[in-house]
Design an enzyme around this catalytic site. Structure first.
Site, PDB file in Angstrom:
ATOM      1  CB  SER A   1      -0.940   0.002   1.221  1.00 58.39           C
ATOM      2  OG  SER A   1      -0.207   0.161   2.431  1.00 58.39           O
TER       3      SER A   1
ATOM      4  CE1 TYR B   1      -7.460  -1.579   6.263  1.00 63.19           C
ATOM      5  CE2 TYR B   1      -8.654   0.209   7.319  1.00 63.19           C
ATOM      6  CZ  TYR B   1      -7.487  -0.315   6.798  1.00 63.19           C
ATOM      7  OH  TYR B   1      -6.337   0.448   6.810  1.00 63.19           O
TER       8      TYR B   1
ATOM      9  CG  ASP C   1       1.694  -6.975   0.494  1.00 67.09           C
ATOM     10  OD1 ASP C   1       2.224  -6.141   1.266  1.00 67.09           O
ATOM     11  OD2 ASP C   1       0.462  -7.123   0.404  1.00 67.09           O
TER      12      ASP C   1
END
Length: 380
Positions: free
Chosen positions: A86, A126, A269
């Protein structure tokens, strides 16, 4: 006389805390939470227009590598998840009244001489709810690095579950600027623009035997040859949103599957703990590994771990094997695969893998912003 100034590398020790999943299970709330949350880990990588991003926090249930930063003058300290999946940077605000903020460090704008309010707000959505942040800017410090007027978010509301159980206070995104919601300048951008990095590179090392005091290292501004051995395999980034590279082949043991003969993509990630597998390959991989699906994951016989085959990725022509000691998780004698399924393809419709911490513990990983490439080398 030519004067040459060398910036020192910035080294941040990463802590390895108890995972959110473990804490929620101990509190007796995990099962109910997971029943409510129907998520695909790859949904983290799809965003809506405007100031909203979908990033299911279940993706962070196992993410427990974090380090210390400070914001403001005088410095206010926070523990953040350094997330290459992110790009936004936020910490809790003193104005946050959610229970999840009560047991975490909260930024106090009135106590910083260098804080500037922005006034804009954005929402990070979320699976369990939304985190609403108000933007501001202030001085960011990470060890010997100082970035002035760095934009960041101050959370106003956070979902109680699962943030209440997180050891980290906020998230510092390290993906490309084009991924940042609301056009926020990223922290990495700030470091580069203000000449705070010796080189336009950062790298991660995750210990195979992590503790809270030492879970690994983040090196800002270069690489540390003491943390890896052998050659570095460089893979070009295929899309400058995430640190996404091409997987040319995937093998289980000696059997080349042909899964990626038409191309696969993988996102590197640090904010994902597990290795994720595209849905169309999952059944055959589980069968090859002798795993059974249970409510707590894909279970395997702990006594058979040594006999299980390696799983190998071919990236930029190099074979990067992952051995069962890495991809099998042993929790008090109960063994499960450190993998999960994903149902969505990459944006170019190729099957999408996520190379999370299970993979990265085996490979020292270098993120090169100048040449848009990722390097892999065997960790010590």
């Amino acid at each position: 006389v030519l004067l040459v100034f060398f910036l020192p590398l910035c080294r941040i020790n990463l802590k390895k805390g108890e995972s959110i999943r473990e804490k929620m299970r101990a509190a007796g709330v995990l099962d109910d939470y997971l029943k409510k949350i129907k998520y695909d880990p790859v949904k983290k990588y799809s965003s809506k227009k405007g100031y909203v991003v979908n990033q299911p926090i279940t993706n962070h249930l196992d993410s427990s590598y974090f380090g210390e930063i400070s914001i403001g003058t005088p410095p206010q300290k926070f523990l953040v998840l350094f997330d290459t999946g992110s790009s936004n940077f936020w910490v809790p605000s003193i104005d946050c009244k959610s229970p999840a903020c009560f047991n975490h460090a909260k930024f106090k704008p009135s106590e910083s001489d260098t804080f500037t309010p922005n006034g804009r707000s954005l929402t990070v959505t979320y699976g369990s709810g939304s985190v609403t942040v108000v933007l501001g800017s202030d001085t960011l410090r990470i060890q010997n690095i100082t970035v002035t007027n760095q934009d960041f978010g101050l959370s106003q509301e956070e979902p109680t579950q699962p943030f209440y159980f997180a050891d980290f206070d906020g998230i510092l995104g390290m993906a490309f600027p084009s991924l940042a919601v609301g056009g926020m300048p990223t922290a990495v951008q700030g470091m580069l623009q203000q000449d705070q990095l010796a080189e336009p590179i950062f790298s991660f090392y995750f210990s195979r035997q992590p503790t809270y005091q030492y879970g690994g290292e983040l090196v800002l501004g270069g690489i540390d040859p003491r943390l890896f051995h052998g050659a570095i395999t460089w893979a070009p980034v295929t899309q400058e949103l995430y640190w996404q590279v091409t997987v040319e082949e995937f093998a289980v043991g000696q059997s080349v599957t042909g899964c990626c003969s038409q191309g696969c993509q993988a996102i590197v990630d640090t904010g994902t703990f597990l290795l994720t597998v595209p849905e169309e390959y999952m059944e055959s991989i589980l069968q090859a590994l002798g795993a059974q699906e249970t409510s707590y994951g894909y279970a395997v016989d702990c006594e058979e771990i040594e006999n299980m085959p390696p799983i190998t990725f071919t990236i930029s022509g190099a074979q990067l094997p992952l051995y069962p000691s890495s991809y099998v998780l042993n929790t008090n004698g109960y063994c499960t695969l450190g993998i999960e399924v994903t149902y969505l393809p990459s944006q170019d419709t190729q099957p999408l893998w996520i190379l999370g911490d299970v993979f990265l513990k085996e490979y020292y990983t270098i993120f090169d912003t100048a040449y848009s490439r990722v390097g892999f080398a065997c960790s010590v």
